[in-house]
Design an enzyme around this catalytic site. Structure first.
Site, mmCIF file in Angstrom:
data_model
loop_
_atom_site.group_PDB
_atom_site.id
_atom_site.type_symbol
_atom_site.label_atom_id
_atom_site.label_comp_id
_atom_site.label_asym_id
_atom_site.label_seq_id
_atom_site.Cartn_x
_atom_site.Cartn_y
_atom_site.Cartn_z
ATOM 1 N N LYS A 13 45.706 32.440 49.754
ATOM 2 C CA LYS A 13 45.891 32.504 51.086
ATOM 3 C C LYS A 13 44.701 32.524 51.849
ATOM 4 O O LYS A 13 44.522 32.385 53.115
ATOM 5 C CB LYS A 13 47.153 33.513 51.473
ATOM 6 C CG LYS A 13 46.897 34.885 51.064
ATOM 7 C CD LYS A 13 48.221 35.710 51.430
ATOM 8 C CE LYS A 13 48.183 37.260 51.122
ATOM 9 N NZ LYS A 13 47.538 37.446 49.726
ATOM 10 N N ARG A 88 52.248 43.021 55.335
ATOM 11 C CA ARG A 88 52.685 43.327 54.023
ATOM 12 C C ARG A 88 53.960 44.262 53.845
ATOM 13 O O ARG A 88 54.281 44.410 52.695
ATOM 14 C CB ARG A 88 51.473 43.901 53.279
ATOM 15 C CG ARG A 88 50.646 43.067 52.529
ATOM 16 C CD ARG A 88 49.714 43.903 51.821
ATOM 17 N NE ARG A 88 48.941 43.088 50.864
ATOM 18 C CZ ARG A 88 47.717 42.720 50.851
ATOM 19 N NH1 ARG A 88 46.976 42.750 52.026
ATOM 20 N NH2 ARG A 88 47.093 42.203 49.960
ATOM 21 N N ARG A 127 38.741 35.383 39.797
ATOM 22 C CA ARG A 127 37.995 35.246 41.256
ATOM 23 C C ARG A 127 36.699 35.964 41.499
ATOM 24 O O ARG A 127 36.697 37.172 40.830
ATOM 25 C CB ARG A 127 39.178 35.947 42.155
ATOM 26 C CG ARG A 127 38.776 35.994 43.664
ATOM 27 C CD ARG A 127 40.334 36.026 44.488
ATOM 28 N NE ARG A 127 40.772 37.640 44.524
ATOM 29 C CZ ARG A 127 41.706 37.715 45.393
ATOM 30 N NH1 ARG A 127 42.084 36.835 46.280
ATOM 31 N NH2 ARG A 127 41.966 39.050 45.465
ATOM 32 N N ARG A 160 36.105 41.787 42.427
ATOM 33 C CA ARG A 160 36.369 42.931 43.109
ATOM 34 C C ARG A 160 37.186 43.977 42.244
ATOM 35 O O ARG A 160 37.902 43.420 41.169
ATOM 36 C CB ARG A 160 37.602 42.601 44.098
ATOM 37 C CG ARG A 160 37.033 42.440 45.473
ATOM 38 C CD ARG A 160 37.931 41.514 46.258
ATOM 39 N NE ARG A 160 39.352 42.263 46.365
ATOM 40 C CZ ARG A 160 40.634 41.599 47.174
ATOM 41 N NH1 ARG A 160 40.316 40.653 47.903
ATOM 42 N NH2 ARG A 160 41.720 42.395 47.129
ATOM 43 N N ARG A 171 49.453 45.257 41.652
ATOM 44 C CA ARG A 171 49.592 44.536 42.925
ATOM 45 C C ARG A 171 50.667 43.795 43.139
ATOM 46 O O ARG A 171 51.143 43.548 43.959
ATOM 47 C CB ARG A 171 48.160 43.840 43.218
ATOM 48 C CG ARG A 171 47.032 45.112 43.578
ATOM 49 C CD ARG A 171 45.723 44.446 43.609
ATOM 50 N NE ARG A 171 45.295 43.546 44.650
ATOM 51 C CZ ARG A 171 44.560 42.654 45.039
ATOM 52 N NH1 ARG A 171 43.675 42.559 44.022
ATOM 53 N NH2 ARG A 171 44.437 41.918 46.001
HETATM 54 P P1 AMP Z 1 43.544 41.864 50.043
HETATM 55 O O1 AMP Z 1 42.151 41.730 50.257
HETATM 56 O O2 AMP Z 1 44.421 41.335 51.150
HETATM 57 O O3 AMP Z 1 44.136 41.514 48.793
HETATM 58 O O4 AMP Z 1 43.955 43.466 50.460
HETATM 59 C C1 AMP Z 1 43.162 44.270 49.477
HETATM 60 C C2 AMP Z 1 44.040 45.650 49.548
HETATM 61 O O5 AMP Z 1 43.941 46.448 50.862
HETATM 62 C C3 AMP Z 1 45.363 45.765 49.128
HETATM 63 O O6 AMP Z 1 45.669 45.751 47.903
HETATM 64 C C4 AMP Z 1 45.964 47.019 49.834
HETATM 65 O O7 AMP Z 1 45.567 48.007 49.206
HETATM 66 C C5 AMP Z 1 44.987 47.000 51.183
HETATM 67 N N1 AMP Z 1 45.595 46.245 52.192
HETATM 68 C C6 AMP Z 1 45.318 45.124 52.672
HETATM 69 N N2 AMP Z 1 46.128 44.816 53.790
HETATM 70 C C7 AMP Z 1 47.247 45.721 53.740
HETATM 71 C C8 AMP Z 1 48.340 45.776 54.881
HETATM 72 N N3 AMP Z 1 48.670 44.693 55.463
HETATM 73 N N4 AMP Z 1 49.065 46.947 54.183
HETATM 74 C C9 AMP Z 1 48.819 47.864 53.551
HETATM 75 N N5 AMP Z 1 47.847 47.843 52.602
HETATM 76 C C10 AMP Z 1 46.842 46.641 52.879
#
Ligand code: AMP
Length: 214
Positions: A13, A88, A127, A160, A171
């Site tokens: 995404k 989320r 990734r 990451r 996750r």
């Molecule tokens: P992402 O880069 O979108 O995969 O986000 C990495 C991490 O950031 C996630 O696994 C969460 O720990 C935190 N995170 C990002 N967006 C949110 C959200 N909308 N609500 C809660 N935690 C978030």
């Protein structure tokens, strides 16, 4: 145009969000990137968020919602934006719906990039991301021109911490419990479009383009 990207972690995404933003000249807002930049800058919010992110858990709604609301109130968001990784949870979606309703607006498209769980772990272990500009690659599906180096800014790519297999499983579990219900949520709002995310990034984007041009 206000677009929400849905899909499991690693479904692509972020890649699609970046392609949409490039084509429609609207900002790409990733709460994950906002948290990572807070961590890099050593802010209080970054310290709090890191503890959750390292475990593959969600950062609490009250911290996340504030961060997102501050970002979408900026001038560059006037013509719309793509939200990548927000909402989320149902409470996050409710806050967004209410905030937009107050100004007579709504989410126009929720794009669900669908990839089965069995493909996710493989995708995430390959990734690589750029720690400097945030660009995202995959060693197999979307390699950079020069191995290990960002095409955009030339920095060395990294994996990451939360893309390591142990964290990916958590996750995914959290995704199914907290985030997947948003698919029904946006379906009920009449704005949901699901695309098959197992195809190449370009093919997925062509389909999304068709949806957005309707
Ligand atoms: P992402 O880069 O979108 O995969 O986000 C990495 C991490 O950031 C996630 O696994 C969460 O720990 C935190 N995170 C990002 N967006 C949110 C959200 N909308 N609500 C809660 N935690 C978030």
């Amino acid at each position: 145009m206000k677009i929400v990207m849905l899909g499991a972690p690693g479904a692509g995404k972020g890649t699609q969000a970046a392609m949409i933003c490039d084509a429609y000249k609207i900002p790409h807002i990733s709460t994950g990137d906002l948290f990572r930049s807070n961590i890099k800058n050593g802010t209080e919010l970054g310290k709090k968020a890191k503890a959750y992110m390292d475990k593959g858990e969600l950062v609490p709604d009250e911290l996340t919602i504030q961060l997102l609301m501050d970002r979408v109130s900026k001038d560059d968001c006037k013509n719309g934006y793509v939200l990548d990784g927000f909402p989320r949870t149902i409470p996050q979606a409710d806050v967004l719906t209410d905030a937009l309703a107050k100004i007579g607006e709504k989410v126009d498209f929720a794009i669900n990039v669908d990839v089965p769980d069995e493909n996710i772990v493989n995708r995430m272990s390959g990734r690589r991301t750029c720690p400097k500009c945030g660009a995202s690659y995959h060693v197999q599906f979307m390699p950079p021109k020069k191995e290990g180096i960002c095409d955009v800014c030339g920095a060395e790519l990294v994996q990451r911490d939360d893309d390591k297999p142990e964290t990916v499983k958590e996750r995914l579990r959290v995704y199914h419990e907290k985030t997947q219900p948003l698919i029904d949520y946006y379906d009920r709002c009449g704005v949901l479009h699901t695309v098959d995310g197992t195809r190449s990034a370009d093919d997925v984007f062509q389909e999304i383009r068709g949806i957005l041009s309707k």
